[in-house]
Design an enzyme around this catalytic site. Sequence first.
Site, mmCIF file in Angstrom:
data_model
loop_
_atom_site.group_PDB
_atom_site.id
_atom_site.type_symbol
_atom_site.label_atom_id
_atom_site.label_comp_id
_atom_site.label_asym_id
_atom_site.label_seq_id
_atom_site.Cartn_x
_atom_site.Cartn_y
_atom_site.Cartn_z
ATOM 1 N N GLY A 259 0.830 -1.196 0.000
ATOM 2 C CA GLY A 259 0.000 0.000 0.000
ATOM 3 C C GLY A 259 0.861 1.240 0.000
ATOM 4 O O GLY A 259 0.591 2.205 -0.721
ATOM 5 N N ALA A 260 1.913 1.225 0.812
ATOM 6 C CA ALA A 260 2.822 2.365 0.921
ATOM 7 C C ALA A 260 4.045 1.928 1.706
ATOM 8 O O ALA A 260 4.090 0.843 2.281
ATOM 9 C CB ALA A 260 2.128 3.550 1.601
ATOM 10 N N GLU A 262 6.989 3.781 4.499
ATOM 11 C CA GLU A 262 7.156 4.940 5.356
ATOM 12 C C GLU A 262 8.535 5.567 5.292
ATOM 13 O O GLU A 262 9.046 6.068 6.302
ATOM 14 C CB GLU A 262 6.861 4.545 6.806
ATOM 15 C CG GLU A 262 7.845 3.554 7.433
ATOM 16 C CD GLU A 262 7.476 2.098 7.284
ATOM 17 O OE1 GLU A 262 7.936 1.270 8.079
ATOM 18 O OE2 GLU A 262 6.702 1.778 6.349
ATOM 19 N N HIS A 293 -1.416 6.260 8.494
ATOM 20 C CA HIS A 293 -0.598 5.132 8.942
ATOM 21 C C HIS A 293 0.882 5.404 8.679
ATOM 22 O O HIS A 293 1.730 5.236 9.565
ATOM 23 C CB HIS A 293 -1.074 3.879 8.198
ATOM 24 C CG HIS A 293 -0.288 2.636 8.460
ATOM 25 N ND1 HIS A 293 -0.813 1.534 9.097
ATOM 26 C CD2 HIS A 293 0.988 2.288 8.149
ATOM 27 C CE1 HIS A 293 0.090 0.584 9.172
ATOM 28 N NE2 HIS A 293 1.199 1.020 8.594
ATOM 29 N N GLU A 294 1.194 5.840 7.461
ATOM 30 C CA GLU A 294 2.601 6.077 7.125
ATOM 31 C C GLU A 294 3.157 7.257 7.899
ATOM 32 O O GLU A 294 4.330 7.251 8.291
ATOM 33 C CB GLU A 294 2.757 6.294 5.617
ATOM 34 C CG GLU A 294 2.236 5.165 4.750
ATOM 35 C CD GLU A 294 2.768 3.792 5.136
ATOM 36 O OE1 GLU A 294 3.944 3.701 5.537
ATOM 37 O OE2 GLU A 294 2.011 2.815 5.050
ATOM 38 N N GLU A 316 4.075 -1.778 12.912
ATOM 39 C CA GLU A 316 2.838 -1.871 12.146
ATOM 40 C C GLU A 316 1.569 -1.791 12.999
ATOM 41 O O GLU A 316 0.601 -1.134 12.618
ATOM 42 C CB GLU A 316 2.841 -3.152 11.312
ATOM 43 C CG GLU A 316 3.985 -3.244 10.328
ATOM 44 C CD GLU A 316 4.080 -2.053 9.379
ATOM 45 O OE1 GLU A 316 3.085 -1.312 9.231
ATOM 46 O OE2 GLU A 316 5.159 -1.850 8.805
#
Length: 833
Positions: A259-260, A262, A293-294, A316
């Site tokens: 998804g991504a 960080e 989230h990131e 996470e």
Amino acid sequence: MPVLTHAEAQARAALLDVHRYTIDLDLTRGEEHFRSTTVIRFTAREPGGTFAEVRPRTLLAAALDGHPLDVTALDDNRLPLPALTPGEHELRVEADMAYSRTGEGMHRFTDPADGETYLYTQLFLDDVQRVFAAFDQPDLKAEFTATVTAPPGWTVLGNTVATPVGPPAEGRWHLPVTPPLSTYFVAFAAGPWHTVRTEHAGLPFALHCRRSLAPHLDTDADDLFDITRRCFDRFHEIFDEPYPFDSYDQAFVPEFNFGAMENPGLVTFRDELVFRSAATDTERHNRALTMAHEMAHMWFGNLVTLRWWDDIWLNESFAEYMGYQVLTDATRFEDSWTEFGIGRKAWGYEADQRVTTHPVAPAPGAVRDTGTALLNFDGISYAKGASALRQLVAWLGEKDFLAGINDHFARHRFGNADLDDFIDSLARASGRDVRAWADHWLRTTGVDTLTPRAGTTADGRWRLTVDQEGSRPHRLAVGLYDPDPAAPHRLVLRDRPTAEIPGEPLTGPGPRPALVLLNDGDLTYAKIRLDPASRDTAVRALSGIPDPLSRAVVWNAVRDMVRDGELAPAAHLETTRAHLPHERDNAVVQGVLTFARTQIADLYLPAEERDAALATLRATCHDLLRRTEDGTAPGPRLTAVRTLIDSTTDPAPLHDWLRAGTVPGGPALDPGLRWRILARLAVLGATAPADIDAALAADPSATGQEGAARCRAALPDAAAKETAWRALYEDDALSAYLWTATAQGFWQSEQRDLVLPYRDRYYPAVTALAARRGTALANSAGNHGFPRPLVDHETLRLGERCLAGTEPTPALRRQLTDRLDDLRRALAIRYGE
């Protein structure tokens, strides 16, 4: 490739103190490779030998303290440093490195829409060695500085603000020194990016995407920056430590595997999050959640980093929890926890009931190497861990929880920490026995089941006890609901007392409620059951429960009962038909329809009952469209249209919708819906290769290429299947994204007889592919490539025989083990086994 063991990492960390990496990348050397030159300055604390990691196409030169090293001594990815003396050292490594098409290392992508090329790195978990030489483990933090040479006209991005140096025609960029980082956080991106910039809190903020997506990014830029600013400000309200880097760039990059990621100062996202087609509120929420989230990782992970991969949950689970909470607190997504409960949390429940389950925080020594660590990035480390933290906050209180977090940041700033360190911080802040809580919640596996027993006492008071399968302590709310006198199909909340489980029974004034809902508000992690009277009420009035999160808890209970063989799949469909058309929360609509379409219709019901199930889903979707004609619930309308397309078995209306450019009662067709309809027509054998070619000519984008690959593989034609199979398992020309799209089209429930001969070929082919093409393709091949429509004992037998051998790589073995576990559950539900 040899994996790094925990013992090796500990030995190297005891020997070395790494100070700085100076990296030079030349990205102008053609389409196959780039030049990488790395200088590492470090100290050896005592005499000893070790190694650095590098995975070159060609290792050109290496020198230690100016003395050449034998490049032929490179053993796979390990460059020996056999005789270090105490004191300062400098390692210099020059190599040609290969570009990736699988999103590992330095990925290279040429946009079919305009021919422009883009590069970016993805260095997690141990892929830094595909880009530059390193001591590749998280507890050897160092500063990084870099120079990058790129084609003129390109922009270079990194962890710090890159600036051009020298004549523009040389394409040289300099990136100033970073704070101490783990190697896997280093990031570069280069290409003719389209960029939108702003400034906030004295820092430069920017959004980047490839040029062909520029109009779509520009449309959403204000919203993306608004989410970014709101989350940034909220984190600064709750964290004492300010954002620790010099800029905040968010780059939407093509063919991204996750998804991504960080990366400090340069967060990379999959560029499907730049929406080319209509998106539901849930999809926009999930994009915002990924952003939050990131951003949380800037503190949880980047500022304070795990020592070893057994504590990945410290990254996470916390980013997952904080992302949802910050969205709830600071943005328009005030019902964020509803999406978590009905969508994300199901990922954790499913993972925790498979044979591959593991504790949120594995026991010391359980994660013995980097290969094992990669297997733990699943619904347990994310969703279950976040659920456990939500329960921790319910137990500690948010004030003490945040105080513990801030103590943790202050004590380990720019360093490394583990579970014991974090428990110490929470205990210092709260004065509670956090270690005992952690032993119950973080060191155990499985899902507790909670069942209420409600009644009325002799003196007319309601009384509630709870039966528990499992041993964790739970602090939760109990929703007590009665029929609304003005509308019996609706329920009103009488009270919501707090219960401690295990604990004393609850009592209160008045007779037992019509519905007793454990875990109302979804504060704990457990499967919930309904007592008989509550089940009758839910069947009658589920859609009349006033709060969407409470409805999600009931829908989850219904889902879990189906998965556990306590409720017939057909009963779930009946409940869906009765109540989902009244639902206005799209997260609930999407979660229920996804489960009904992909699990019940495709897996849990016998093949002869599938058409009736699809008919029920079509009727439900038509009702959803009719009940949302006022335009107040656009998310459920788009979700209903998508499921309607996927569930249609008569090609005539699909052709009509394509000609008309709309689904009756639904939105106008955009590229996403057009490709969806064409894919369904391909499955039904109602389109031809020429139609797919014409659609691709109209939409030659990357997503158009994927849509065409999916459609071609879905055609019910022997030659088309064989062509797709060879592309998947023999040619090795497909990128990871095109591989996945082709695999998604290949296996279709409607084409069982056609694809059945490929079952015998699948297991040996996927084993060879995983060994040849690596982890990313192994994950996709074991998941998207698995023959899901073949729900029978022979598929299970062949899979078990494959796993009994030594050939599957660890990543493939994990995927196949999970798919076969799902298959056993489907067989048990379908045939009562």
